[in-house]
Scaffold this motif. Structure first.
Motif, PDB file in Angstrom:
ATOM      1  N   LEU A  34       0.864  -1.172   0.000  1.00  0.00           N
ATOM      2  CA  LEU A  34       0.000   0.000   0.000  1.00  0.00           C
ATOM      3  C   LEU A  34       0.905   1.227   0.000  1.00  0.00           C
ATOM      4  CD1 LEU A  34      -2.985   1.040   0.396  1.00  0.00           C
ATOM      5  CD2 LEU A  34      -2.509   1.001   2.847  1.00  0.00           C
ATOM      6  N   ILE A  35       0.743   2.107  -0.980  1.00  0.00           N
ATOM      7  CA  ILE A  35       1.563   3.319  -1.043  1.00  0.00           C
ATOM      8  C   ILE A  35       0.832   4.430  -0.296  1.00  0.00           C
ATOM      9  CG2 ILE A  35       2.724   4.988  -2.528  1.00  0.00           C
ATOM     10  CD1 ILE A  35       2.684   2.873  -4.737  1.00  0.00           C
ATOM     11  N   ALA A  36       1.446   4.906   0.775  1.00  0.00           N
ATOM     12  CA  ALA A  36       0.812   5.908   1.643  1.00  0.00           C
ATOM     13  C   ALA A  36       1.675   7.156   1.726  1.00  0.00           C
ATOM     14  CB  ALA A  36       0.586   5.333   3.036  1.00  0.00           C
ATOM     15  N   ALA A  37       1.020   8.314   1.745  1.00  0.00           N
ATOM     16  CA  ALA A  37       1.739   9.588   1.840  1.00  0.00           C
ATOM     17  C   ALA A  37       1.369  10.310   3.128  1.00  0.00           C
ATOM     18  CB  ALA A  37       1.414  10.471   0.643  1.00  0.00           C
ATOM     19  N   THR A  38       2.347  11.006   3.684  1.00  0.00           N
ATOM     20  CA  THR A  38       2.132  11.818   4.876  1.00  0.00           C
ATOM     21  C   THR A  38       3.111  12.988   4.832  1.00  0.00           C
ATOM     22  OG1 THR A  38       1.787  11.707   7.284  1.00  0.00           O
ATOM     23  CG2 THR A  38       3.768  10.621   6.410  1.00  0.00           C
ATOM     24  N   GLU A  39       3.036  13.850   5.834  1.00  0.00           N
ATOM     25  CA  GLU A  39       3.909  15.026   5.825  1.00  0.00           C
ATOM     26  C   GLU A  39       5.265  14.742   6.443  1.00  0.00           C
ATOM     27  OE1 GLU A  39       3.870  19.728   7.236  1.00  0.00           O
ATOM     28  OE2 GLU A  39       2.456  18.312   8.114  1.00  0.00           O
ATOM     29  N   PHE A  56       1.925   8.658  15.629  1.00  0.00           N
ATOM     30  CA  PHE A  56       0.657   7.959  15.833  1.00  0.00           C
ATOM     31  C   PHE A  56       0.043   7.498  14.517  1.00  0.00           C
ATOM     32  CE2 PHE A  56      -4.033   8.383  15.956  1.00  0.00           C
ATOM     33  CZ  PHE A  56      -4.307   7.285  16.764  1.00  0.00           C
ATOM     34  N   GLU A  57      -0.051   8.407  13.543  1.00  0.00           N
ATOM     35  CA  GLU A  57      -0.690   8.049  12.274  1.00  0.00           C
ATOM     36  C   GLU A  57       0.147   7.050  11.481  1.00  0.00           C
ATOM     37  OE1 GLU A  57      -3.494  11.642  10.854  1.00  0.00           O
ATOM     38  OE2 GLU A  57      -1.366  12.144  10.930  1.00  0.00           O
ATOM     39  N   VAL A  58       1.449   7.154  11.568  1.00  0.00           N
ATOM     40  CA  VAL A  58       2.330   6.238  10.843  1.00  0.00           C
ATOM     41  C   VAL A  58       2.165   4.819  11.391  1.00  0.00           C
ATOM     42  CG1 VAL A  58       4.742   5.658  10.345  1.00  0.00           C
ATOM     43  CG2 VAL A  58       3.967   8.044  10.227  1.00  0.00           C
ATOM     44  N   GLU A  59       2.235   4.696  12.714  1.00  0.00           N
ATOM     45  CA  GLU A  59       2.084   3.361  13.307  1.00  0.00           C
ATOM     46  C   GLU A  59       0.660   2.829  13.135  1.00  0.00           C
ATOM     47  OE1 GLU A  59       3.965   1.829  16.729  1.00  0.00           O
ATOM     48  OE2 GLU A  59       5.061   3.695  17.137  1.00  0.00           O
ATOM     49  N   LEU A  60      -0.325   3.717  13.194  1.00  0.00           N
ATOM     50  CA  LEU A  60      -1.710   3.290  12.992  1.00  0.00           C
ATOM     51  C   LEU A  60      -1.904   2.763  11.575  1.00  0.00           C
ATOM     52  CD1 LEU A  60      -4.650   3.102  13.983  1.00  0.00           C
ATOM     53  CD2 LEU A  60      -4.971   5.463  13.187  1.00  0.00           C
ATOM     54  N   ALA A  65      -2.563  -1.644   7.679  1.00  0.00           N
ATOM     55  CA  ALA A  65      -2.062  -2.363   6.499  1.00  0.00           C
ATOM     56  C   ALA A  65      -1.809  -3.826   6.833  1.00  0.00           C
ATOM     57  CB  ALA A  65      -0.785  -1.705   5.989  1.00  0.00           C
ATOM     58  N   LYS A  66      -1.286  -4.075   8.022  1.00  0.00           N
ATOM     59  CA  LYS A  66      -1.030  -5.452   8.452  1.00  0.00           C
ATOM     60  C   LYS A  66      -2.320  -6.250   8.507  1.00  0.00           C
ATOM     61  CE  LYS A  66       1.363  -8.131  12.021  1.00  0.00           C
ATOM     62  NZ  LYS A  66       2.132  -8.062  13.289  1.00  0.00           N
ATOM     63  N   LYS A  67      -3.401  -5.620   8.977  1.00  0.00           N
ATOM     64  CA  LYS A  67      -4.712  -6.283   9.005  1.00  0.00           C
ATOM     65  C   LYS A  67      -5.172  -6.633   7.588  1.00  0.00           C
ATOM     66  CE  LYS A  67      -5.852  -6.041  13.465  1.00  0.00           C
ATOM     67  NZ  LYS A  67      -6.120  -7.251  14.283  1.00  0.00           N
ATOM     68  N   MET A  68      -4.754  -5.834   6.624  1.00  0.00           N
ATOM     69  CA  MET A  68      -5.128  -6.047   5.226  1.00  0.00           C
ATOM     70  C   MET A  68      -4.170  -7.001   4.514  1.00  0.00           C
ATOM     71  SD  MET A  68      -5.930  -2.012   4.461  1.00  0.00           S
ATOM     72  CE  MET A  68      -6.283  -2.178   2.701  1.00  0.00           C
ATOM     73  N   GLY A  69      -3.149  -7.458   5.232  1.00  0.00           N
ATOM     74  CA  GLY A  69      -2.165  -8.350   4.630  1.00  0.00           C
ATOM     75  C   GLY A  69      -1.190  -7.634   3.727  1.00  0.00           C
ATOM     76  N   LEU A  70      -0.931  -6.349   4.007  1.00  0.00           N
ATOM     77  CA  LEU A  70      -0.085  -5.532   3.142  1.00  0.00           C
ATOM     78  C   LEU A  70       1.071  -4.899   3.900  1.00  0.00           C
ATOM     79  CD1 LEU A  70      -2.954  -3.613   1.304  1.00  0.00           C
ATOM     80  CD2 LEU A  70      -1.619  -5.514   0.363  1.00  0.00           C
ATOM     81  N   LYS A  71       2.096  -4.514   3.168  1.00  0.00           N
ATOM     82  CA  LYS A  71       3.165  -3.678   3.691  1.00  0.00           C
ATOM     83  C   LYS A  71       2.889  -2.251   3.225  1.00  0.00           C
ATOM     84  CE  LYS A  71       6.688  -7.313   3.499  1.00  0.00           C
ATOM     85  NZ  LYS A  71       8.010  -7.710   2.920  1.00  0.00           N
ATOM     86  N   ILE A  72       3.568  -1.277   3.837  1.00  0.00           N
ATOM     87  CA  ILE A  72       3.396   0.124   3.424  1.00  0.00           C
ATOM     88  C   ILE A  72       4.693   0.671   2.844  1.00  0.00           C
ATOM     89  CG2 ILE A  72       3.194   2.484   4.295  1.00  0.00           C
ATOM     90  CD1 ILE A  72       0.847   1.838   5.813  1.00  0.00           C
ATOM     91  N   GLU A  73       4.560   1.355   1.741  1.00  0.00           N
ATOM     92  CA  GLU A  73       5.653   2.153   1.175  1.00  0.00           C
ATOM     93  C   GLU A  73       5.304   3.612   1.440  1.00  0.00           C
ATOM     94  OE1 GLU A  73       7.358   3.550  -3.188  1.00  0.00           O
ATOM     95  OE2 GLU A  73       6.450   1.555  -3.005  1.00  0.00           O
ATOM     96  N   TRP A  74       6.136   4.291   2.235  1.00  0.00           N
ATOM     97  CA  TRP A  74       5.827   5.657   2.646  1.00  0.00           C
ATOM     98  C   TRP A  74       6.417   6.693   1.692  1.00  0.00           C
ATOM     99  CZ3 TRP A  74       2.209   6.983   5.895  1.00  0.00           C
ATOM    100  CH2 TRP A  74       1.829   6.100   6.905  1.00  0.00           C
ATOM    101  N   LYS A  75       5.651   7.766   1.495  1.00  0.00           N
ATOM    102  CA  LYS A  75       6.102   8.963   0.793  1.00  0.00           C
ATOM    103  C   LYS A  75       5.873  10.135   1.740  1.00  0.00           C
ATOM    104  CE  LYS A  75       6.506   6.665  -3.162  1.00  0.00           C
ATOM    105  NZ  LYS A  75       7.810   6.395  -3.806  1.00  0.00           N
ATOM    106  N   ALA A  76       6.867  10.981   1.908  1.00  0.00           N
ATOM    107  CA  ALA A  76       6.728  12.146   2.785  1.00  0.00           C
ATOM    108  C   ALA A  76       7.030  13.417   2.002  1.00  0.00           C
ATOM    109  CB  ALA A  76       7.673  12.030   3.976  1.00  0.00           C
ATOM    110  N   LEU A 230      -9.424  -0.261  10.166  1.00  0.00           N
ATOM    111  CA  LEU A 230      -9.466   0.695  11.272  1.00  0.00           C
ATOM    112  C   LEU A 230     -10.341   0.168  12.402  1.00  0.00           C
ATOM    113  CD1 LEU A 230      -8.813   3.452  12.523  1.00  0.00           C
ATOM    114  CD2 LEU A 230     -10.734   4.412  11.227  1.00  0.00           C
ATOM    115  N   ALA A 231     -11.504  -0.372  12.051  1.00  0.00           N
ATOM    116  CA  ALA A 231     -12.397  -0.936  13.064  1.00  0.00           C
ATOM    117  C   ALA A 231     -11.726  -2.094  13.801  1.00  0.00           C
ATOM    118  CB  ALA A 231     -13.693  -1.406  12.410  1.00  0.00           C
ATOM    119  N   ASP A 232     -10.969  -2.899  13.073  1.00  0.00           N
ATOM    120  CA  ASP A 232     -10.281  -4.049  13.681  1.00  0.00           C
ATOM    121  C   ASP A 232      -9.226  -3.600  14.687  1.00  0.00           C
ATOM    122  OD1 ASP A 232     -11.811  -5.804  12.231  1.00  0.00           O
ATOM    123  OD2 ASP A 232     -10.280  -6.212  10.702  1.00  0.00           O
ATOM    124  N   VAL A 233      -8.418  -2.583  14.331  1.00  0.00           N
ATOM    125  CA  VAL A 233      -7.376  -2.143  15.262  1.00  0.00           C
ATOM    126  C   VAL A 233      -7.980  -1.377  16.447  1.00  0.00           C
ATOM    127  CG1 VAL A 233      -5.554  -2.106  13.524  1.00  0.00           C
ATOM    128  CG2 VAL A 233      -6.853  -0.017  13.971  1.00  0.00           C
TER     129      VAL A 233
END
Length: 254
Positions: A34-39, A56-60, A65-76, A230-233
């Protein structure tokens, strides 16, 4: 074919070739990432600790993503470029303390909120605690934020100065270049706890808003998967643990 016509055709071909569509949930799952962007400049929600992106948002997001069976690729990158990049399909989602507003909801789709907060006034005077107290004052806010939009609506404010990062707006207050700074309640809370020597004081809410993750407009399958994660976590205690780690309280919307 005339030269001008040929050039126009080539340009049109190049533009067509660069047009992309948002990845579907199936495509994301097939890639495993999952490709995710943040500041990356907004503690305690998303920030760099040395070379490591955390908060908080990064770890959340990583837990979701883990619940979805995915890894995250971060963009800042800069806050005001995040939603634009989403519209250009440069990433699948943005999680960067974006308040849900009618205008933003016209351009992107939002998940269920991962916390509720709002803009509070910070100054060097305990008397500056509500909208009326900002009359005749110069106020610092972050560019593109809901704080900027809401402060501009307050009658009597002398000037609204906007800065690329929230920390820049805070620095302007500390240096005495502005009279007040308006930012997120929890970001302010953390800053005050970590910097008591600054002598800054927080006033009341100017407004309250839900904060949510953004995805490309109408990418409903991805929205559904993120909402479930989100509901799961939230249900298994992960959310509470992360919230208390970074904010010392559970900040989910009540």
């Amino acid at each position: 074919m005339p030269v001008v016509t040929l050039i126009v055709a080539l340009i049109a071909g190049l533009l067509t070739a660069t047009v992309t569509e948002a990845r579907t949930l199936d495509q994301i799952k097939a890639s495993g990432t999952l490709i995710a962007a943040t500041e990356g400049a907004y503690p305690p929600f998303n920030f760099y600790q040395g070379a490591k992106l955390t908060g908080f948002e990064v770890e959340l997001a990583e837990a979701m993503a883990k619940k979805m069976g995915l890894k995250i690729e971060w963009k800042a990158l800069s806050f005001d470029a995040l939603l634009a990049g989403l519209g250009q399909d440069r990433w699948d989602m943005v999680i960067a303390s974006f308040g849900v507003t009618e205008d933003r909801a016209k351009a992107v789709s939002f998940t269920n909120p991962h916390y509720c907060s709002g803009g509070v006034i910070v100054s060097k005077s305990a008397a500056m605690k509500d909208a009326a107290s900002l009359a005749g004052k110069t106020v610092a806010v972050q560019t593109g934020s809901t704080y900027m939009a809401n402060v501009k609506k307050i009658a009597g404010v002398k000037e609204v100065k906007n800065f690329p990062q929230d920390t820049d707006a805070r620095s302007a207050l500390v240096a005495g270049r502005v009279d007040a700074w308006v930012s997120d309640r929890f970001a302010v809370k953390t800053m005050l706890e970590n910097n008591p020597a600054l002598g800054l004081k927080a006033g009341g809410y100017l407004f309250v808003e839900p904060i949510a993750t953004a995805v490309k407009k109408d990418n409903t399958a991805l929205i559904g998967a993120l909402n479930k994660a989100l509901a799961d976590v939230m249900a298994d205690g992960t959310y509470k643990t992360l919230s208390e780690k970074y904010l010392k309280e559970d900040i989910r919307c009540k």
